[in-house]
Design a protein around this motif. Structure first.
Motif, short mmCIF file in Angstrom:
data_model
loop_
_atom_site.label_atom_id
_atom_site.label_comp_id
_atom_site.label_asym_id
_atom_site.label_seq_id
_atom_site.Cartn_x
_atom_site.Cartn_y
_atom_site.Cartn_z
N LYS A 1 0.82 -1.21 0.00
CA LYS A 1 0.00 0.00 0.00
C LYS A 1 0.86 1.27 0.00
O LYS A 1 0.50 2.27 -0.62
N SER A 2 1.99 1.23 0.70
CA SER A 2 2.87 2.41 0.72
C SER A 2 3.49 2.66 -0.65
O SER A 2 3.73 3.81 -1.04
N ILE A 3 3.77 1.56 -1.41
CA ILE A 3 4.32 1.72 -2.76
C ILE A 3 3.27 2.34 -3.67
O ILE A 3 3.59 3.24 -4.47
N PHE A 4 2.02 1.90 -3.56
CA PHE A 4 0.94 2.49 -4.35
C PHE A 4 0.86 3.99 -4.08
O PHE A 4 0.80 4.80 -5.01
N LYS A 5 0.85 4.36 -2.81
CA LYS A 5 0.69 5.76 -2.44
C LYS A 5 1.86 6.61 -2.91
O LYS A 5 1.68 7.69 -3.50
N SER A 6 3.09 6.12 -2.70
CA SER A 6 4.27 6.90 -3.09
C SER A 6 4.38 7.05 -4.60
O SER A 6 4.73 8.12 -5.10
N ASP A 7 4.08 5.98 -5.36
CA ASP A 7 4.13 6.08 -6.82
C ASP A 7 3.05 7.00 -7.35
O ASP A 7 3.28 7.74 -8.33
N LEU A 8 1.88 6.98 -6.74
CA LEU A 8 0.80 7.88 -7.16
C LEU A 8 1.22 9.33 -6.96
O LEU A 8 1.08 10.16 -7.87
N ILE A 9 1.74 9.65 -5.79
CA ILE A 9 2.16 11.03 -5.50
C ILE A 9 3.30 11.45 -6.42
O ILE A 9 3.33 12.57 -6.94
N ARG A 10 4.24 10.53 -6.66
CA ARG A 10 5.38 10.87 -7.52
C ARG A 10 4.96 11.16 -8.96
O ARG A 10 5.44 12.11 -9.58
N LEU A 11 4.04 10.36 -9.49
CA LEU A 11 3.67 10.50 -10.90
C LEU A 11 2.73 11.68 -11.15
O LEU A 11 2.87 12.36 -12.17
N ILE A 12 1.81 11.94 -10.23
CA ILE A 12 0.89 13.06 -10.48
C ILE A 12 1.45 14.38 -9.97
O ILE A 12 0.96 15.46 -10.32
#
Length: 696
Positions: A546-557
């Motif tokens: 879940k932390s990977i999902f959140k960090s990748d989402l924040i990084r990409l958008i």
């Protein structure tokens, strides 16, 4: 068009027309009568799958295929195939028995007793059961560990530091005990329906393991190739100790043994690489060079008295007739559990792999679980008749198929011929030099040794697979076969675990005049839509990822919603104190406007593409709700698109009312979500989102 010929021109989304109504997931399920499938009726499934006649045919496949066998067209082919394979069994069986540290005749026993059982219960038509180098070597390790040292080198047996106390067990007793416990594990796997356990041994692992085992086999044969007297080492790092001992004894090389080995190897290699292809063009029957080498070596040793004149080590006593049935030494079983597990899994995996290769090539079915039963019963029977664990041999199986073998009747023909050898011809090979058998083994290892080139193939395809191969190979070569297999399985599982923590994420863009949404970094024709970010995630969303999902989402958008909410709250708090502090509010007002406009101009809607999300757990749902709430506080709606049914069910199970919340909706496709957001932007702020019905 750009310079690569891609159409990157931004088109109005309204140009696309799909002739169906707009849907959300909830409405889609209502309109098309969604119903979660019910579990199977266990009683009916049991009744259907376990009818007596069907169960009998499944358990004893020979009852099915033998009545359909074409004796007129196929029997002659199987006779030729059986004779050819029997000729290969003699030198290979005797040679590989040496790897197991048991008498040479055991290799011929293994080509007779277990094969008859496999004929009845096996499902592969072309697997040639009997000796296999890796299986024999692994068994030989246990034999050396628990047998009385007096059966081996006159110099004693060491493990690098301490002497092993004699146990009183003969090599045959230990070998049959190994065979029995291997059979027990294979039968247990059959009753537990664990045929798929072979999937734990990937192609990468098997390649690294068998290549490392081939190095073990090669090292173990050097003493016979050079005629050296080297003690047998036990335990871990035995390969290293053996190599050190070989270099220490090279000055004592037996010249006669070396000459015999050199001649046998050279002639065998020339036969395999040059003469055999020529013969193959003329006749389907291969030239039996290994058998000729064994026969010629035996005759020369016998009539030139090589053992007495040149101290050439020979095979020795080969008893006439069949061994008496004897129960395995049950007192040894508790000591052989680890060896039994490793050998049972390795032999089953190799056997099934070969069976599947021939089944796919010749278009017939192989039952993975039935193969476990066939191997287990074969080994049980073999353990009563002085046999080591059996496995299919690639070389013999390939020959059995190439020369025209149609069924396991070829194996029965082979058994009949080998019975003749056991009853009358066996003693002829007593004078056979061990150097000849060692040479046969070394030449047969060529295919497995060449697998070392697989490392570069795996390196080009996947660095992780290459590291699994290398780790397995090195641990097998330098530590031990069983430890190496364990390391290989551990590395394979670790690679799977590591890859699951590296899900693929990207932002999707729209391809003009289509309903395609593709990775904007990989497709130049895909363009981001103004104000809409489409985040694609491939993998599972759980407590660990879940932390990977959140960090990748924040990084990409490029937006951290929780941080932006905090910034807004801080600025609003400061603005409330401007008059009290009598300071200029112009700068603070500008900052607040920038914070508000920064997000709204960059992102007006976030779409999460869940088309490749395989699973989500409650922790993942909680994380998703937290992120969604943060975006909603910024006035940014979050939509989920292409949500698989199990994922959707988990979302609704954890938060039953989430679909009713404004800004948190689920759509069957990305296209539906984008269209909904586009129309939403174009409508006035007074429009009711919940009543929009779009035809497009």
């Amino acid at each position: 068009m750009d310079e690569d010929g891609c159409d990157t021109k931004s088109e109005d989304f309204g140009q696309i027309r799909i002739d169906r109504p707009f849907y959300e997931d909830k409405q889609l399920r209502e309109d098309f009568c969604y119903q979660k499938p019910k579990g199977p009726n266990v009683a009916k499934e049991w009744s259907r799958n376990f009818r007596f006649k069907k169960l009998l045919v499944q358990t004893i496949p020979v009852l099915d295929w033998l009545v359909k066998y074409s004796w007129k067209h196929d029997f002659v082919k199987d006779i030729i195939s059986g004779i050819t394979v029997a000729i290969m069994h003699i030198p290979q069986g005797m040679a590989y028995a040496m790897l197991g540290n048991v008498p040479a005749v055991v290799g011929i026993y293994m080509a007779f007793f277990p094969v008859m059982i496999y004929f009845i219960f096996g499902t592969s038509k072309h697997n040639s059961m009997g000796t296999f180098s890796v299986a024999c070597l692994m068994t030989g390790k246990a034999v050396l560990e628990y047998s009385d040292p007096s059966y081996f080198s006159t110099k004693g047996n060491i493990d690098g530091s301490t002497l092993i106390e004699p146990t009183g067990y003969s090599p045959i007793q230990v070998a049959t005990a190994v065979t029995f416990i291997v059979a027990l594990f294979q039968l247990a796997m059959y009753f537990l329906r664990l045929g798929a356990i072979s999937a734990l041994l990937s192609e990468t692992l098997v390649s690294g393991f068998t290549t490392g085992a081939a190095i073990h086999v090669l090292v173990s044969q050097i003493k016979d190739l050079f005629g050296l007297q080297i003690p047998k080492f036990k335990g871990n790092f035995s390969n290293v100790y053996t190599i050190i001992a070989i270099f220490g004894e090279l000055s004592k090389t037996n010249a006669a043994a070396l000459i015999i080995s050199f001649i046998t190897i050279v002639i065998s290699v020339l036969n395999n690489d040059f003469f055999k292809p020529i013969v193959a063009r003329v006749s389907p029957l291969p030239f039996p060079m290994e058998l000729i080498a064994v026969v010629v070596g035996t005759l020369m040793s016998k009539y030139c008295n090589l053992e007495a004149s040149y101290q050439i080590r020979v095979v020795g006593d080969i008893p006439v007739g069949l061994p008496e049935p004897t129960l395995p030494e049950f007192s040894l079983l508790s000591n052989l559990i680890v060896d039994g597990i490793t050998i049972s899994i390795v032999t089953y995996t190799i056997n099934l792999s070969m069976a599947l290769i021939f089944a796919q090539k010749l278009n017939y079915e192989v039952d993975a679980n039935q193969e476990l039963l066939a191997m287990g019963l074969s080994n049980i029977f073999g353990s009563f008749f002085s046999c080591m664990p059996v496995c299919a041999s690639l070389s013999r199986s390939l020959i059995q198929q190439v020369v025209g073998g149609v069924s396991q009747i070829a194996s029965i023909i082979s058994c009949i011929i080998l019975l003749t050898v056991l009853l009358w011809i066996g003693p002829f090979f007593q004078a056979l030099p061990k150097a000849v058998l060692a040479s046969v083994i070394v030449v047969a290892l060529k295919g497995m040794l060449m697998q070392v080139l697989d490392f570069w193939k795996f390196w080009k395809l996947s660095k992780i697979d290459a590291l699994v191969w290398l780790g397995t190979f090195l641990s097998v070569v330098f530590i031990g076969i069983d430890i190496g297999l364990l390391c290989g399985v551990g590395l394979s599982l670790a690679s799977i675990f590591f890859l699951s923590f590296k899900p693929h994420t990207c932002l999707l863009g729209h391809v003009a005049n289509t309903d395609f949404y593709l990775d904007i970094k990989r497709y130049k024709a895909a363009r981001e839509l103004d104000g809409i970010k489409i985040f694609h995630y491939a993998g599972g969303i759980n407590f660990a990822t879940k932390s990977i999902f959140k960090s990748d989402l924040i990084r990409l958008i490029g937006i951290n919603p929780q941080k932006e909410v905090v910034n807004r709250a801080k600025l609003a708090k400061y603005m409330g104190k401007v008059d009290e502090c009598k300071i200029n509010s112009e700068n603070l007002t500008n900052k607040l406007e920038k914070v508000q406009n920064k997000v709204n101009t960059k992102l007006r809607c976030l779409i999460l593409d869940f088309s490749s999300v395989s699973h989500i757990d409650p922790s993942g749902v909680s994380m998703l709700k937290s992120i969604t709430d943060s975006f909603m506080k910024l006035g940014i709606p979050v939509y989920i698109a292409h949500c698989k049914e199990p994922v959707y069910e988990m979302l609704t199970k954890v938060y039953p009312d989430y679909t009713a919340k404004i800004g948190f909706r689920s759509f069957p496709t990305v296209h539906d979500a984008v269209h909904y957001a586009t129309v939403l932007f174009s409508n006035s702020m007074n429009s009711s989102i919940s009543t929009i019905n779009i035809q497009f």
